[in-house]
Design a protein around this motif. Structure first.
Motif, short mmCIF file in Angstrom:
data_model
loop_
_atom_site.label_atom_id
_atom_site.label_comp_id
_atom_site.label_asym_id
_atom_site.label_seq_id
_atom_site.Cartn_x
_atom_site.Cartn_y
_atom_site.Cartn_z
N VAL A 31 0.87 -1.18 0.00
CA VAL A 31 0.00 0.00 0.00
C VAL A 31 0.90 1.23 0.00
O VAL A 31 1.85 1.30 0.77
CB VAL A 31 -0.94 0.00 1.23
N ILE A 69 -5.98 -6.57 4.22
CA ILE A 69 -5.60 -6.07 2.90
C ILE A 69 -5.79 -7.17 1.87
O ILE A 69 -5.32 -8.29 2.05
CB ILE A 69 -4.13 -5.60 2.90
N ASP A 71 -6.54 -7.64 -2.74
CA ASP A 71 -6.16 -7.04 -4.03
C ASP A 71 -6.85 -5.73 -4.34
O ASP A 71 -6.32 -4.88 -5.05
CB ASP A 71 -6.42 -8.02 -5.17
N ARG A 73 -8.84 -3.70 -1.84
CA ARG A 73 -9.14 -2.73 -0.80
C ARG A 73 -8.32 -2.99 0.46
O ARG A 73 -7.72 -4.03 0.65
CB ARG A 73 -10.62 -2.73 -0.47
N VAL A 74 -8.35 -1.96 1.32
CA VAL A 74 -7.74 -2.02 2.65
C VAL A 74 -8.88 -1.77 3.63
O VAL A 74 -9.59 -0.77 3.51
CB VAL A 74 -6.63 -0.96 2.83
N ARG A 125 -7.49 -0.05 -2.64
CA ARG A 125 -6.10 -0.51 -2.52
C ARG A 125 -5.14 0.49 -3.17
O ARG A 125 -4.03 0.71 -2.68
CB ARG A 125 -5.98 -1.89 -3.18
#
Length: 147
Positions: A31, A69, A71, A73-74, A125
């Protein structure tokens, strides 16, 4: 998918250390840029408010922060004991939530059980091109250069 969690005592002095751990973990997962900056600001603002609310209620129960985390989004979640979560008349709490909500994320507050509450922040992400600024967030906000 990668998940990490931190538990901390409800002490304001612990917020910066947790924020640094969150940022180091997210950066290690790839990130970068404004998403990393927004994650740092959001976690700091929400965690500080949860700590203040917990201490205001006289609770010594720990608070937790988790970061998930994948692919696309966080997901950052801050959990604390049920402690004055509706105190939006407190300017510090209101400012912290408004700060977190003004970031490039979707923020949700929920009560997953009878003894706690959770604030969830979903970040993309990778930073996309910024869309139009909503009227409620028309005041520009700065970013901290480091976590």
């Amino acid at each position: 998918m990668s998940v990490q969690q931190w538990e901390t005592a409800p002490q304001i002095e612990q917020v910066a250390g947790v924020r640094r751990n969150v940022v180091a973990y997210a950066a290690g997962q790839g990130v970068v840029g404004t998403v990393l900056d927004d994650l740092a600001i959001g976690v700091s603002a929400v965690l500080a408010n949860v700590v203040r609310s917990t201490r205001h209620a006289g609770s010594s129960a720990s608070v937790s922060v988790s970061v998930d985390i994948d692919d696309d989004r966080v997901l950052a979640q801050v959990r604390g004991p049920e402690a004055q979560r509706a105190r939006l008349d407190n300017p510090g709490v209101a400012l912290g939530l408004v700060t977190a909500a003004s970031l490039m994320c979707d923020i949700r507050v929920s009560s997953p059980g009878p003894t706690g509450f959770e604030v969830s922040m979903h970040f993309p992400r990778t930073a996309g091109s910024p869309g139009p600024t909503p009227a409620a967030a028309s005041v520009p906000h700065g970013r901290f250069p480091s976590a």
